[in-house]
Design a protein around this motif. Sequence first.
Motif, PDB file in Angstrom:
ATOM      1  N   LEU A 172      -9.999   0.608  -2.398  1.00 40.66           N
ATOM      2  CA  LEU A 172      -9.162  -0.653  -2.603  1.00 40.66           C
ATOM      3  C   LEU A 172     -10.006  -1.874  -2.392  1.00 40.66           C
ATOM      4  CD1 LEU A 172      -6.253   0.529  -0.255  1.00 40.66           C
ATOM      5  CD2 LEU A 172      -6.132   0.415  -2.585  1.00 40.66           C
TER       6      LEU A 172
ATOM      7  N   ILE B 222      -6.374  -3.347   5.480  1.00 37.54           N
ATOM      8  CA  ILE B 222      -6.867  -2.202   4.458  1.00 37.54           C
ATOM      9  C   ILE B 222      -7.660  -1.236   5.168  1.00 37.54           C
ATOM     10  CG2 ILE B 222      -8.048  -1.641   2.610  1.00 37.54           C
ATOM     11  CD1 ILE B 222      -6.774  -4.256   1.213  1.00 37.54           C
TER      12      ILE B 222
ATOM     13  N   LEU C 231       0.887  -1.185  -0.009  1.00 37.91           N
ATOM     14  CA  LEU C 231      -0.211   0.049  -0.087  1.00 37.91           C
ATOM     15  C   LEU C 231       0.757   1.426   0.041  1.00 37.91           C
ATOM     16  CD1 LEU C 231      -2.619  -1.314   2.563  1.00 37.91           C
ATOM     17  CD2 LEU C 231      -2.745  -1.097   0.245  1.00 37.91           C
TER      18      LEU C 231
ATOM     19  N   GLU D 224      -1.864   5.816  -4.873  1.00 40.06           N
ATOM     20  CA  GLU D 224      -3.337   5.011  -5.154  1.00 40.06           C
ATOM     21  C   GLU D 224      -3.148   4.008  -6.163  1.00 40.06           C
ATOM     22  OE1 GLU D 224      -7.767   5.699  -6.045  1.00 40.06           O
ATOM     23  OE2 GLU D 224      -7.092   6.916  -4.288  1.00 40.06           O
TER      24      GLU D 224
ATOM     25  N   ALA E  44      -0.302   1.507  -5.881  1.00 43.38           N
ATOM     26  CA  ALA E  44      -0.747   0.521  -4.656  1.00 43.38           C
ATOM     27  C   ALA E  44      -1.925  -0.453  -4.876  1.00 43.38           C
ATOM     28  CB  ALA E  44      -1.199   1.377  -3.198  1.00 43.38           C
ATOM     29  N   THR E  45      -2.920  -0.013  -5.753  1.00 44.61           N
ATOM     30  CA  THR E  45      -4.071  -0.823  -6.001  1.00 44.61           C
ATOM     31  C   THR E  45      -3.539  -2.094  -7.180  1.00 44.61           C
ATOM     32  OG1 THR E  45      -5.444   1.081  -5.986  1.00 44.61           O
ATOM     33  CG2 THR E  45      -6.357  -0.915  -7.345  1.00 44.61           C
TER      34      THR E  45
ATOM     35  N   LEU F 298      -1.571  -4.764  -5.151  1.00 43.29           N
ATOM     36  CA  LEU F 298      -2.551  -4.926  -4.235  1.00 43.29           C
ATOM     37  C   LEU F 298      -3.320  -6.083  -4.997  1.00 43.29           C
ATOM     38  CD1 LEU F 298      -3.997  -5.416  -1.540  1.00 43.29           C
ATOM     39  CD2 LEU F 298      -5.715  -3.753  -2.395  1.00 43.29           C
TER      40      LEU F 298
END
Length: 574
Positions: free
Chosen positions: A128, A117, A82, A86, A89-90, A93
Amino acid sequence: MMAWWVLASVGVLLVLLVRGKLSPAVLFGSWATGYLMLGVVTQQQWLNSFTNPALATLLVLMLVSLALERSPLLERFSGALLKGNEHLATFRLMGVTATLSAFLNNTAVVGSLLGVISRQQHIAPSRLLIPLSFASVLGGITTLIGTSTNLVVNSFVVNAGLPALGMFEFAAVGVPVALLCLLVIMLSRRWLPRHKLQQHNGQQPYFLEAKVQPGAPLVGRSIEQNKLRNLNGLYLLEIVRNERLISPVAPDEILEANDVLVFTGEIEKVQALQPFNGLELFGNGVDKLLASNLVEVVISNQSELAKSTLQEVDFRTMFNAGVVGIRRGNKRLTGQLGTIPLKVGDSLLLAVGQDFTQHRNIDRNFHILGNWQRPKLSNRQSTLAFVGFGAVVALAAFGALPLLNGLLLLLAGLLLSRILTLGELRRRFPFELVIIIGSALTVAKAMDSSGAAQLVANGMRSLFSGYGVFGAFVGVYVMTLMLTETVTNNAAAALAFPVGLSTAQAFGADPMPFIMAVAFGASACFMVPFGYQTHLMVYSPGHYRMTDFIKTGLPVSLVYSAGVIALVPVVFPF
């Protein structure tokens, strides 16, 4: 005549599944018993359904997963996932989640990352959690063990006398489809809501505090005697006495002067406290005490709380906790909390006793989002569990050891090393899943032996006669997709499989494309949160609405379906 009767009864079963008033285990179990009693299936066929080797494999896999989901490795790794902006990170993930879900139970993967999360303060969880759930589904479609749906379909394949599906038989279609859909999620995530980050500081708007004045008639009398347990819309949650928190409050607790009573429920019904002389209302005064005593949980798909109320299950006694509030999606439920029927995926804010996480029924009923940590495996235990599981998968993939045999050996090793205990296996044994799948196999056998499945297959053949076997294949896939969006994924596979197999036989085609149509169609749930367990897990923590799943999931569903329909006939010719 029997075929039409069975077909009509399956139609009634489908209607009841869609309505959701009764659990799938109760419905499938009742139908299987009914067919046995009426002679539609024999006693031996009924027994064979519950001793299916593929069902046994699924059962042992889920028991082994109990050790893997207690590993701290995923939570430690999630911090690195994370970091950064964003978008990156997405992407990280989803990539890691899909890869892990190809080999681990996707419910366990999502459960391990859900709390991390929800607690982090870098990116809004609502940005997320839907990508997390979608990625776990997409990873699961790539291998035999990635999702229970594939193992359920395999149990039907074995029951039909066909060769069992291989570990990576899904990969040639599943991997390209998963990669395409992950790219689509990166684009469709722009429609996800951006809810404000929640500060877990206990400053909740639904607490009402009242102080017991010296000399009040309440002093020296118990909660029961003062009739403080059955107020109109209000619920006595805690007592603060001399900077000490009493939670939960027993009926025989004696009130003392200067006690602070903390109420929750329908706070607007403050008039319920007016008849109590010597009870003074005042503003927030116990936030700090409450902050250390609050934990948020999500009701799991294995929970015995689903469809029950807090009063019916005696929640306080069962968990040593009081319910402060209930949220379903983005909606905070109002009314008397004790009378609200709970659902899988509901978020509960609990005021808990100090021994809350020591209760043995916590893991079965909840996914914990707060900072309370259940007991974790040590690094050595985690390494042993994952290495053992990896070895079993590798040996099964190369045909050196049957998957069931390897999982049984691993389960024995986990028990001998005390990484798992018999008590834990008893508490988490998936009785409902065994009933659903065993009974569903019986229902499928009834449809086949009575000719009901052949009736549907003949209808499919007539309907798609102008489009040939490919049209029938598309029809079976669309039928399964529609079922999985309205009932659970495993129920969809159970109802669609006998139709798919009979349709293949009616066209004189190889059954594999139709089996894959059922398998991939049963996992094609992206537009509603109620058809797949991981969607329910993220629904309330993400404060989502139904439209959030539709806007984000529709393009994913379209690309997923196009990929499956295009690739399956190429990899598995008719």
